[in-house]
Design a protein around this motif. Structure first.
Motif, PDB file in Angstrom:
ATOM      1  N   VAL A  54       0.780  -1.338   0.016  1.00 21.50           N
ATOM      2  CA  VAL A  54       0.045   0.091  -0.118  1.00 21.50           C
ATOM      3  C   VAL A  54       0.908   1.265  -0.168  1.00 21.50           C
ATOM      4  O   VAL A  54       0.590   2.258  -0.757  1.00 21.50           O
ATOM      5  CB  VAL A  54      -1.025  -0.199   1.452  1.00 21.50           C
ATOM      6  N   ARG A  55       1.850   1.102   0.695  1.00 20.09           N
ATOM      7  CA  ARG A  55       2.826   2.454   0.806  1.00 20.09           C
ATOM      8  C   ARG A  55       3.584   2.480  -0.374  1.00 20.09           C
ATOM      9  O   ARG A  55       4.046   3.574  -0.965  1.00 20.09           O
ATOM     10  CB  ARG A  55       3.590   2.092   2.152  1.00 20.09           C
ATOM     11  N   CYS A  56       4.137   1.320  -0.904  1.00 20.98           N
ATOM     12  CA  CYS A  56       5.095   1.681  -2.011  1.00 20.98           C
ATOM     13  C   CYS A  56       4.459   2.230  -3.206  1.00 20.98           C
ATOM     14  O   CYS A  56       3.358   1.834  -3.748  1.00 20.98           O
ATOM     15  CB  CYS A  56       5.520   0.105  -2.438  1.00 20.98           C
ATOM     16  N   ALA A  57       5.069   3.450  -3.795  1.00 21.56           N
ATOM     17  CA  ALA A  57       4.697   4.146  -4.586  1.00 21.56           C
ATOM     18  C   ALA A  57       5.333   3.721  -6.236  1.00 21.56           C
ATOM     19  O   ALA A  57       5.306   4.454  -7.201  1.00 21.56           O
ATOM     20  CB  ALA A  57       5.004   5.440  -4.495  1.00 21.56           C
ATOM     21  N   GLY A  58       6.304   2.711  -5.847  1.00 19.76           N
ATOM     22  CA  GLY A  58       6.860   2.290  -7.207  1.00 19.76           C
ATOM     23  C   GLY A  58       8.191   3.085  -7.985  1.00 19.76           C
ATOM     24  O   GLY A  58       8.529   3.048  -9.057  1.00 19.76           O
ATOM     25  N   HIS A  59       8.857   3.913  -6.933  1.00 20.57           N
ATOM     26  CA  HIS A  59       9.996   4.744  -7.633  1.00 20.57           C
ATOM     27  C   HIS A  59      10.968   4.036  -8.044  1.00 20.57           C
ATOM     28  O   HIS A  59      11.868   4.312  -8.943  1.00 20.57           O
ATOM     29  CB  HIS A  59      10.498   5.467  -6.062  1.00 20.57           C
ATOM     30  N   GLY A  60      11.092   2.612  -7.347  1.00 19.68           N
ATOM     31  CA  GLY A  60      12.153   1.656  -8.021  1.00 19.68           C
ATOM     32  C   GLY A  60      13.381   1.905  -7.433  1.00 19.68           C
ATOM     33  O   GLY A  60      14.400   1.241  -7.867  1.00 19.68           O
ATOM     34  N   ARG A  61      13.618   2.706  -6.437  1.00 13.71           N
ATOM     35  CA  ARG A  61      14.973   2.890  -5.745  1.00 13.71           C
ATOM     36  C   ARG A  61      15.459   1.683  -5.119  1.00 13.71           C
ATOM     37  O   ARG A  61      16.629   1.296  -5.510  1.00 13.71           O
ATOM     38  CB  ARG A  61      14.701   3.888  -4.751  1.00 13.71           C
ATOM     39  N   CYS A  62      14.572   0.877  -4.648  1.00 15.47           N
ATOM     40  CA  CYS A  62      15.219  -0.336  -3.857  1.00 15.47           C
ATOM     41  C   CYS A  62      15.634  -1.435  -4.824  1.00 15.47           C
ATOM     42  O   CYS A  62      16.811  -1.812  -4.669  1.00 15.47           O
ATOM     43  CB  CYS A  62      14.241  -0.958  -2.949  1.00 15.47           C
ATOM     44  N   TYR A  63      14.983  -1.855  -5.942  1.00 16.86           N
ATOM     45  CA  TYR A  63      15.236  -2.764  -6.705  1.00 16.86           C
ATOM     46  C   TYR A  63      16.322  -2.270  -7.642  1.00 16.86           C
ATOM     47  O   TYR A  63      17.096  -3.049  -8.252  1.00 16.86           O
ATOM     48  CB  TYR A  63      14.183  -3.363  -7.402  1.00 16.86           C
ATOM     49  N   ALA A  64      16.585  -0.920  -7.813  1.00 16.13           N
ATOM     50  CA  ALA A  64      17.696  -0.677  -8.610  1.00 16.13           C
ATOM     51  C   ALA A  64      18.965  -0.848  -7.829  1.00 16.13           C
ATOM     52  O   ALA A  64      19.876  -1.163  -8.423  1.00 16.13           O
ATOM     53  CB  ALA A  64      17.308   0.974  -9.121  1.00 16.13           C
ATOM     54  N   MET A  65      18.952  -0.406  -6.636  1.00 15.94           N
ATOM     55  CA  MET A  65      19.910  -0.608  -5.682  1.00 15.94           C
ATOM     56  C   MET A  65      20.214  -2.018  -5.361  1.00 15.94           C
ATOM     57  O   MET A  65      21.472  -2.247  -5.108  1.00 15.94           O
ATOM     58  CB  MET A  65      19.912   0.184  -4.375  1.00 15.94           C
TER      59      MET A  65
END
Ligand code: SF4
Length: 63
Positions: free
Chosen positions: A8-19
């Motif tokens: 619900v909180r995840c907005a899909g910025h992608g920072r975590c899976y890019a890092m």
């Protein structure tokens, strides 16, 4: 320890899976999915960095 992403909180910025592609993947909508139910000690530091860098505070580490 478990790595969790609050869908619900995840907005899909992608920072975590890019890092940290070894810890996270993206679903069809660009939201993050945590790979690991059981975090290895070697992954704990990376997981903590991911927690600290999520702009939505969507990532958690649970006992
Ligand atoms: S950094 Fe946070 S908000 Fe961005 S995709 Fe990852 S979990 Fe979602």
């Amino acid at each position: 320890m478990r790595l969790k992403v609050d869908a619900v909180r995840c907005a899909g910025h992608g920072r975590c899976y890019a890092m940290f592609p070894d810890l996270f993947d993206e679903d069809d909508y660009g939201h993050s999915v945590a790979y690991l139910d059981e975090l290895a000690d070697a992954d704990l530091d990376d997981a903590r960095v991911a927690v600290g860098n999520c702009p939505e505070a969507a990532i958690g580490i649970e006992p």
